[in-house]
Scaffold this motif. Sequence first.
Motif, PDB file in Angstrom:
ATOM      1  N   GLY A   1      17.564 -12.745  15.857  1.00  0.00           N
ATOM      2  CA  GLY A   1      17.165 -11.190  15.065  1.00  0.00           C
ATOM      3  C   GLY A   1      15.930 -10.670  15.959  1.00  0.00           C
ATOM      4  O   GLY A   1      16.284  -9.101  15.923  1.00  0.00           O
ATOM      5  N   GLU A   2      15.174 -11.404  17.072  1.00  0.00           N
ATOM      6  CA  GLU A   2      14.004 -10.373  17.497  1.00  0.00           C
ATOM      7  C   GLU A   2      14.710  -9.241  18.958  1.00  0.00           C
ATOM      8  O   GLU A   2      13.870  -8.686  18.971  1.00  0.00           O
ATOM      9  N   GLN A   3      15.769  -9.577  19.068  1.00  0.00           N
ATOM     10  CA  GLN A   3      15.975  -9.033  20.008  1.00  0.00           C
ATOM     11  C   GLN A   3      17.132  -7.277  19.342  1.00  0.00           C
ATOM     12  O   GLN A   3      16.883  -6.858  19.961  1.00  0.00           O
ATOM     13  N   LEU A   4      16.845  -7.636  17.792  1.00  0.00           N
ATOM     14  CA  LEU A   4      17.612  -6.358  17.709  1.00  0.00           C
ATOM     15  C   LEU A   4      17.076  -5.292  17.767  1.00  0.00           C
ATOM     16  O   LEU A   4      17.682  -3.916  18.013  1.00  0.00           O
ATOM     17  N   ASN A   5      15.884  -5.613  18.041  1.00  0.00           N
ATOM     18  CA  ASN A   5      14.641  -4.369  17.833  1.00  0.00           C
ATOM     19  C   ASN A   5      15.105  -3.362  18.732  1.00  0.00           C
ATOM     20  O   ASN A   5      14.581  -3.077  19.516  1.00  0.00           O
ATOM     21  N   GLU A   6      15.770  -4.181  20.032  1.00  0.00           N
ATOM     22  CA  GLU A   6      15.484  -3.412  21.364  1.00  0.00           C
ATOM     23  C   GLU A   6      17.199  -2.129  21.232  1.00  0.00           C
ATOM     24  O   GLU A   6      17.630  -1.953  22.327  1.00  0.00           O
ATOM     25  N   LEU A   7      18.097  -1.847  19.699  1.00  0.00           N
ATOM     26  CA  LEU A   7      19.071  -1.853  19.691  1.00  0.00           C
ATOM     27  C   LEU A   7      18.709  -0.615  19.061  1.00  0.00           C
ATOM     28  O   LEU A   7      18.655  -0.112  17.478  1.00  0.00           O
ATOM     29  N   ARG A   8      17.383   0.690  19.976  1.00  0.00           N
ATOM     30  CA  ARG A   8      17.241   1.849  19.036  1.00  0.00           C
ATOM     31  C   ARG A   8      17.296   2.954  20.090  1.00  0.00           C
ATOM     32  O   ARG A   8      16.968   4.205  19.674  1.00  0.00           O
ATOM     33  N   THR A   9      18.565   3.194  20.847  1.00  0.00           N
ATOM     34  CA  THR A   9      18.984   4.261  21.364  1.00  0.00           C
ATOM     35  C   THR A   9      19.818   4.684  20.692  1.00  0.00           C
ATOM     36  O   THR A   9      20.215   4.536  19.387  1.00  0.00           O
ATOM     37  N   VAL A  10      19.912   6.633  20.952  1.00  0.00           N
ATOM     38  CA  VAL A  10      20.951   7.152  19.729  1.00  0.00           C
ATOM     39  C   VAL A  10      22.099   6.644  20.008  1.00  0.00           C
ATOM     40  O   VAL A  10      22.548   6.602  18.943  1.00  0.00           O
ATOM     41  N   GLU A  11      22.287   6.687  20.986  1.00  0.00           N
ATOM     42  CA  GLU A  11      24.201   5.589  20.794  1.00  0.00           C
ATOM     43  C   GLU A  11      24.457   4.441  19.907  1.00  0.00           C
ATOM     44  O   GLU A  11      25.210   4.353  19.563  1.00  0.00           O
ATOM     45  N   ASP A  12      23.279   3.287  19.552  1.00  0.00           N
ATOM     46  CA  ASP A  12      23.778   3.077  18.899  1.00  0.00           C
ATOM     47  C   ASP A  12      23.050   3.343  17.570  1.00  0.00           C
ATOM     48  O   ASP A  12      23.896   2.214  16.813  1.00  0.00           O
TER      49      ASP A  12
ATOM     50  N   ARG B   1      21.235  -9.886  23.708  1.00  0.00           N
ATOM     51  CA  ARG B   1      21.126 -10.861  23.279  1.00  0.00           C
ATOM     52  C   ARG B   1      20.213 -11.389  22.052  1.00  0.00           C
ATOM     53  O   ARG B   1      20.008 -12.355  21.647  1.00  0.00           O
ATOM     54  N   ALA B   2      21.302 -10.547  21.639  1.00  0.00           N
ATOM     55  CA  ALA B   2      21.367 -10.421  19.749  1.00  0.00           C
ATOM     56  C   ALA B   2      21.532 -11.770  19.299  1.00  0.00           C
ATOM     57  O   ALA B   2      21.786 -12.172  17.974  1.00  0.00           O
ATOM     58  N   ILE B   3      23.094 -12.057  20.434  1.00  0.00           N
ATOM     59  CA  ILE B   3      24.212 -13.047  19.815  1.00  0.00           C
ATOM     60  C   ILE B   3      23.622 -13.875  21.616  1.00  0.00           C
ATOM     61  O   ILE B   3      23.637 -12.874  22.168  1.00  0.00           O
TER      62      ILE B   3
ATOM     63  N   THR C   1      25.362 -16.219  22.548  1.00  0.00           N
ATOM     64  CA  THR C   1      26.170 -16.670  23.573  1.00  0.00           C
ATOM     65  C   THR C   1      27.517 -15.845  23.580  1.00  0.00           C
ATOM     66  O   THR C   1      28.058 -15.436  22.737  1.00  0.00           O
ATOM     67  N   ALA C   2      28.302 -15.836  24.505  1.00  0.00           N
ATOM     68  CA  ALA C   2      29.866 -15.872  24.864  1.00  0.00           C
ATOM     69  C   ALA C   2      30.672 -15.655  23.974  1.00  0.00           C
ATOM     70  O   ALA C   2      31.634 -15.362  23.122  1.00  0.00           O
ATOM     71  N   PHE C   3      30.601 -16.996  22.953  1.00  0.00           N
ATOM     72  CA  PHE C   3      30.999 -17.877  22.271  1.00  0.00           C
ATOM     73  C   PHE C   3      30.779 -17.360  20.870  1.00  0.00           C
ATOM     74  O   PHE C   3      32.094 -17.040  20.391  1.00  0.00           O
ATOM     75  N   GLY C   4      29.864 -17.196  20.484  1.00  0.00           N
ATOM     76  CA  GLY C   4      29.681 -16.696  19.488  1.00  0.00           C
ATOM     77  C   GLY C   4      29.910 -15.010  19.636  1.00  0.00           C
ATOM     78  O   GLY C   4      30.310 -14.925  18.143  1.00  0.00           O
TER      79      GLY C   4
END
Length: 313
Positions: A47-58, A270-272, A274-277
């Motif tokens: 969850g900590e990496q979700l903060n990276e998703l702040r672009t206009v596109e996101d 990397r909020a998820i 691995t690719a398997f997840g």
Amino acid sequence: RRLQDGDEKEAAAATAAEEEATAVELTEVQRFLVGFQELRSGDAFDGEQLNELRTVEDVVTVLGLAPMIALSAYTAITGNCDYPSYAVAGLLALGTGVAHCALAYRTPRDWRAPRLGEGRTIYEFSGCYLLAFGWLLERMNPAFPAALEVADFPMCVALTAVVLYGFVVPAVVKADLVAANEPGYEGRLQPSTPEYQAESQMFLTGNVVVNVLGALFLPFAWTLAFRGTEWWERVQALHPSQAAFMGLSVLVAITGDDLGAFSFRVFEKRAIRTAFGLVTAGIVFNFLFLITPEIIFNTLYSSGVSEVGFYWE
């Protein structure tokens, strides 16, 4: 405290790397099972990496997803074709498609993987897919401007090209991942680790499956282009739930693509972990938001729908 947090992150990263190395030896079915285990245990998300998703596109993607999921649920439960809402959903799809194209422009090409096995080409494809299917959702609307019907054939060609590209290319280029590591390889791909190859293979497989299903919309698009709005209005008069059925189907196709690209974006940050997840989460979300509405609708309103015969009416 900071040292302790750093040690914990290093330990988690080492564990993830070890799990990925082990997963390289697994078949794709076994990798899906690994993904389910990660989801069940909660290890798939950071969850900590979700903060990276702040672009206009996101932001555009998230704002587009929520109403489309809600409209799918509404259509499935009520059986109503709310054309004004569908028109808005089509515009949201077009806007999100532009956002994904912009995201592709800002994403460097990863030459370790073939097309649709890495970020830039995934976003490119998603943008084109959303633009094509957004048009189809708008074209179904009785209020669609007659002056724009001249674009039917070019848009059908574009839609067909997008769908065919989406499952033919990944199926063909999968072998290139392994070939790039072999002596004498003269292609453009760069060598990669077995772990990276396993991840990319899963992305390619996912594209094949999703776009084979997308091909089911091609007969409707081409029939609408050839036979026109009068045919579509006649079908709706004969089959009261046909418009809602087709609208819901196109809507969930749009939602699925949008959700898939956003899930990859989450994985990229990397909020998820691995690719398997990621792929397994995609399956779960697709079932909840795409397949479930279709099941509900067909259970309640199948009597007002023609599966194939309406093409000749």
